[in-house]
Structures are given as C-alpha cells and as structure tokens.
Design a protein around this motif. Structure first.
Motif, PDB file in Angstrom:
ATOM      1  N   VAL A 234      -1.126  68.500 -12.134  1.00 26.28           N
ATOM      2  CA  VAL A 234       0.056  68.339 -11.455  1.00 26.28           C
ATOM      3  C   VAL A 234      -0.079  67.315  -9.426  1.00 26.28           C
ATOM      4  N   MET A 235      -1.377  67.823  -9.110  1.00 23.82           N
ATOM      5  CA  MET A 235      -1.107  67.940  -7.620  1.00 23.82           C
ATOM      6  C   MET A 235      -2.953  67.149  -7.390  1.00 23.82           C
ATOM      7  N   GLY A 236      -2.799  66.145  -8.591  1.00 24.76           N
ATOM      8  CA  GLY A 236      -4.426  64.768  -8.200  1.00 24.76           C
ATOM      9  C   GLY A 236      -5.374  66.141  -8.149  1.00 24.76           C
ATOM     10  N   ASP A 237      -6.277  65.333  -7.292  1.00 29.27           N
ATOM     11  CA  ASP A 237      -7.590  65.932  -6.488  1.00 29.27           C
ATOM     12  C   ASP A 237      -7.723  67.198  -5.402  1.00 29.27           C
ATOM     13  N   SER A 238      -6.888  67.365  -5.325  1.00 26.03           N
ATOM     14  CA  SER A 238      -6.011  68.940  -3.773  1.00 26.03           C
ATOM     15  C   SER A 238      -6.875  69.539  -4.369  1.00 26.03           C
ATOM     16  N   PRO A 239      -7.850  70.191  -3.734  1.00 26.26           N
ATOM     17  CA  PRO A 239      -8.782  71.621  -4.288  1.00 26.26           C
ATOM     18  C   PRO A 239      -7.777  73.334  -3.908  1.00 26.26           C
ATOM     19  N   LEU A 240      -6.229  72.810  -3.603  1.00 31.31           N
ATOM     20  CA  LEU A 240      -5.384  73.983  -3.939  1.00 31.31           C
ATOM     21  C   LEU A 240      -4.599  74.464  -5.056  1.00 31.31           C
ATOM     22  N   PHE A 241      -4.936  73.507  -6.263  1.00 31.89           N
ATOM     23  CA  PHE A 241      -3.838  73.410  -7.203  1.00 31.89           C
ATOM     24  C   PHE A 241      -4.500  73.341  -8.264  1.00 31.89           C
ATOM     25  N   ARG A 242      -6.194  72.898  -8.485  1.00 33.65           N
ATOM     26  CA  ARG A 242      -7.426  73.124  -9.684  1.00 33.65           C
ATOM     27  C   ARG A 242      -7.480  74.442 -10.001  1.00 33.65           C
ATOM     28  N   GLU A 243      -7.722  74.325 -11.256  1.00 34.91           N
ATOM     29  CA  GLU A 243      -7.426  75.732 -12.346  1.00 34.91           C
ATOM     30  C   GLU A 243      -8.616  76.514 -11.015  1.00 34.91           C
ATOM     31  N   GLY A 244      -8.126  77.913 -10.956  1.00 33.20           N
ATOM     32  CA  GLY A 244      -9.074  78.798 -10.482  1.00 33.20           C
ATOM     33  C   GLY A 244      -9.680  79.718 -11.250  1.00 33.20           C
ATOM     34  N   GLN A 245     -11.039  80.163 -10.738  1.00 36.55           N
ATOM     35  CA  GLN A 245     -11.390  82.013 -11.363  1.00 36.55           C
ATOM     36  C   GLN A 245     -11.097  82.982 -12.275  1.00 36.55           C
ATOM     37  N   PRO A 246     -11.607  83.252 -12.846  1.00 40.07           N
ATOM     38  CA  PRO A 246     -10.575  84.014 -13.901  1.00 40.07           C
ATOM     39  C   PRO A 246     -10.334  85.167 -13.100  1.00 40.07           C
ATOM     40  N   HIS A 247      -9.173  85.141 -12.082  1.00 41.69           N
ATOM     41  CA  HIS A 247      -9.086  86.306 -11.072  1.00 41.69           C
ATOM     42  C   HIS A 247      -7.225  86.034 -11.236  1.00 41.69           C
ATOM     43  N   ASP A 248      -6.863  87.244 -10.312  1.00 41.13           N
ATOM     44  CA  ASP A 248      -5.937  86.110  -9.704  1.00 41.13           C
ATOM     45  C   ASP A 248      -6.047  85.141  -9.092  1.00 41.13           C
ATOM     46  N   ASP A 249      -5.181  84.299 -10.117  1.00 46.27           N
ATOM     47  CA  ASP A 249      -4.849  83.021  -8.855  1.00 46.27           C
ATOM     48  C   ASP A 249      -5.133  82.223  -7.828  1.00 46.27           C
ATOM     49  N   ARG A 250      -4.115  83.942  -7.168  1.00 45.00           N
ATOM     50  CA  ARG A 250      -3.131  83.789  -5.904  1.00 45.00           C
ATOM     51  C   ARG A 250      -4.800  83.350  -5.198  1.00 45.00           C
ATOM     52  N   TYR A 251      -5.216  84.044  -5.177  1.00 46.79           N
ATOM     53  CA  TYR A 251      -6.674  84.235  -4.078  1.00 46.79           C
ATOM     54  C   TYR A 251      -7.377  82.654  -4.583  1.00 46.79           C
ATOM     55  N   ALA A 252      -8.435  81.973  -3.693  1.00 44.41           N
ATOM     56  CA  ALA A 252      -9.359  81.179  -3.454  1.00 44.41           C
ATOM     57  C   ALA A 252     -11.073  82.017  -3.643  1.00 44.41           C
ATOM     58  N   VAL A 253     -11.645  81.863  -3.865  1.00 47.44           N
ATOM     59  CA  VAL A 253     -13.054  81.951  -3.701  1.00 47.44           C
ATOM     60  C   VAL A 253     -13.919  80.863  -3.238  1.00 47.44           C
ATOM     61  N   ILE A 254     -14.303  81.543  -1.747  1.00 43.98           N
ATOM     62  CA  ILE A 254     -14.603  80.748  -0.953  1.00 43.98           C
ATOM     63  C   ILE A 254     -16.334  81.693   0.057  1.00 43.98           C
ATOM     64  N   LYS A 255     -17.144  80.530   0.546  1.00 46.41           N
ATOM     65  CA  LYS A 255     -17.745  81.016   1.493  1.00 46.41           C
ATOM     66  C   LYS A 255     -16.986  82.420   2.340  1.00 46.41           C
ATOM     67  N   ARG A 256     -18.275  83.028   2.645  1.00 44.30           N
ATOM     68  CA  ARG A 256     -17.878  84.463   3.836  1.00 44.30           C
ATOM     69  C   ARG A 256     -17.512  82.988   4.956  1.00 44.30           C
ATOM     70  N   PRO A 257     -16.607  83.196   5.570  1.00 47.05           N
ATOM     71  CA  PRO A 257     -15.768  82.481   6.503  1.00 47.05           C
ATOM     72  C   PRO A 257     -16.969  82.524   8.144  1.00 47.05           C
ATOM     73  N   VAL A 258     -17.114  81.969   9.116  1.00 41.43           N
ATOM     74  CA  VAL A 258     -17.700  81.818  10.144  1.00 41.43           C
ATOM     75  C   VAL A 258     -17.113  81.134  11.057  1.00 41.43           C
ATOM     76  N   VAL A 259     -16.219  81.546  12.654  1.00 42.08           N
ATOM     77  CA  VAL A 259     -15.461  80.040  13.136  1.00 42.08           C
ATOM     78  C   VAL A 259     -16.610  80.288  14.498  1.00 42.08           C
ATOM     79  N   PHE A 260     -16.422  79.199  15.048  1.00 40.29           N
ATOM     80  CA  PHE A 260     -16.842  79.001  16.919  1.00 40.29           C
ATOM     81  C   PHE A 260     -16.137  78.575  17.372  1.00 40.29           C
ATOM     82  N   VAL A 261     -15.782  79.321  18.334  1.00 41.51           N
ATOM     83  CA  VAL A 261     -15.114  78.789  19.636  1.00 41.51           C
ATOM     84  C   VAL A 261     -15.770  78.058  20.978  1.00 41.51           C
ATOM     85  N   GLY A 262     -15.429  77.976  21.606  1.00 44.16           N
ATOM     86  CA  GLY A 262     -15.899  77.552  23.147  1.00 44.16           C
ATOM     87  C   GLY A 262     -16.164  78.129  23.789  1.00 44.16           C
ATOM     88  N   GLY A 263     -16.658  78.514  25.142  1.00 43.56           N
ATOM     89  CA  GLY A 263     -16.153  79.025  26.828  1.00 43.56           C
ATOM     90  C   GLY A 263     -17.156  79.583  27.096  1.00 43.56           C
TER      91      GLY A 263
END
Length: 274
Positions: A234-263
């Motif tokens: 229903v939403m084409g290529d948007s990864p938000l709306f693709r079939e998920g893994q065999p788990h609660d589909d309200r969760y995405a499976v992602i790499k452990r996030p890392v955020v860098f900020v300046g200063g």
C-alpha cells in the motif's frame, strides 16, 4: 590485558563482541496485549482508510502492523456504528474483504486527523518501550581482548591504553574520552561502537498519554533486513510499511544506533558559572 583476562574470556565468533540476540517482542494476540485502547486502534483504522481509500483487511494489517484478528474486532464495531462498510469480498475470509469509510465515517476520520495527524503503524506504549530498552542494554555485552585489538588494528596505541580501554568498554557505563582536538577521540568512539554491534528492536512509534510520537528515524536507525517491496504494497518502497519479521510488527529490527554530535569541551566550560 593480563590483569583483566578473567573478565574478558567470553568466546565470540569471527572476532565479534558476544552480543546476546534479544528475544523478539511477542506478537500480540488480544487488544489488551497491545497496551492500546480500542478507541485508539479504531482511529488508526479510520485515518488509514481516509488517507489511502478503500483497502482490504490484509492491506490494513500490513499498514497498521497489527494482527488482523485485533483489527477485525474494531472493524466489526465500526461497521455496527456505520462508520465503515464492506465494498466487496474476494473470498470467504474477512481478511480479503474490501473496507471503506461511509459518509459519517469520513467525517469522524477528519475529526481524528485534526486531533492527531499521525497515520501509520500502531504505536507501542511508552511503558512497554521502557521495559524493552532495559532488556537490550549494552550492560550485557562483553567484548574479548581479541575483539578489542582487532577493532583498533588500524590505529597505533600503546598496550597500556588498550589495557585501560578494555575494562571501560565492558563496564557498560558511560566513557569520557578527553584530549586535544584531532588526537582521535571520535575515531576511538566509532571503533568502540563497531565492537558492541548487535541489533535491537525499535518501535516505529510511541504512544504517550494518548499522543503518538514517531520514533523511527532513517538517518540514525538502519534496518537489519528489508523485505522486498510487493506489487500490492500500500505504500510502495517505503521501508516503514514493508512486511516485518516474525515478531510484533510494531517494532523494526535495526542495527544498534550510534549518534555523534559536535562540540568542543574546554576547561573554561567546567568552571561554575551563574
């Protein structure tokens, strides 16, 4: 790292950190399992049909990311209230029925959109998310001496520095790297994040006291595995709306996030100021 061998002797495959794969969030069976109110789920259905137009039960399931059994409870209620109607049926099962808004349902959907413009996957309650974050903490991650040396193999350090860094990484606590500009602090931090690795489950959105907050950010959250887009998606290529893994589909499976900020932190910043 002779003085910390006992704390680091955890075998890891292919020189990677021993990241315990978190148990997947269970697929909700009942509305109570979702932690959401029937009213909120009904509003998500109304807004989805308002934004997308007529959709089958299966398409609604993929869009709202809840099992159809849970959605159908609200669809039946919406039909009884004459807010949703069936425009066609491809088979005996209701999952193939074509659902659409009635005139009154369209009015109700517009009111729901004015109250909250969010349309998309069903959110996860903040309390559920808090428990899941705690279960995926890096405090359970242990890296070996071999992994640390391999992770810094592209850099030149004294052995004493790595002896200090090893226990600090395995502490699972915050690290404070300090030094002059350009001496490799960011490079060290990036190398450490690569050693921790692993994947985590992240909700697409959160529900906080009736409000919905989008949590997934493609800039920082990189999906582990993306199912190929389907022709009837229903939403084409948007990864938000693709079939998920065999788990609660309200969760995405992602790499452990890392955020860098300046200063830059200087000694002047450490002085007490009014």
């Amino acid at each position: 790292m002779s003085d910390t061998d006992s704390a680091l002797q955890v075998p890891t495959p292919a020189s990677q950190s021993s990241v315990e794969v978190p148990q997947a969030p269970a697929v909700p069976v009942t509305t109570a399992d979702t932690g959401l109110t029937p009213g909120l789920i009904s509003e998500l259905i109304l807004k989805a049909l308002y934004a997308l137009g007529s959709r089958t039960g299966d398409q609604l399931r993929k869009y709202v990311r809840l099992p159809f059994g849970i959605l159908d409870e609200q669809l039946v209620d919406l039909q009884e209230r004459r807010l949703v109607e069936v425009r066609g049926a491809g088979a005996q099962s209701r999952v193939s029925y074509n659902f659409d808004l009635t005139t009154e349902g369209r009015t109700r959907a517009r009111e729901a959109m004015e109250a909250s413009g969010y349309v998309g996957p069903a959110p996860v309650p903040l309390s559920h998310y808090g428990r899941w974050v705690e279960s995926q903490t890096v405090r359970g991650v242990v890296v070996t001496e071999e992994t640390i040396r391999a992770g810094f193999s592209h850099l030149v350090f004294e052995d004493g520095f790595l002896d200090q860094l090893g226990p600090a990484i395995n502490s699972g606590l915050s690290l404070f790297l300090y030094g002059h500009a350009g001496n490799g602090k960011t490079t060290i931090a990036q190398a450490i994040s690569g050693m921790l690795g692993g994947h985590v489950y992240l909700p697409w959105a959160l529900e906080v006291e009736g409000q919905i907050i989008v949590l997934y950010d493609p800039v920082y959250h990189h999906l582990i595995e993306e199912a190929p887009a389907r022709d009837d998606d229903v939403m084409g290529d948007s990864p938000l709306f693709r079939e998920g893994q065999p788990h609660d589909d309200r969760y995405a499976v992602i790499k452990r996030p890392v955020v860098f900020v300046g200063g830059e932190l200087t000694l002047e910043f450490l002085e007490l100021q009014y």
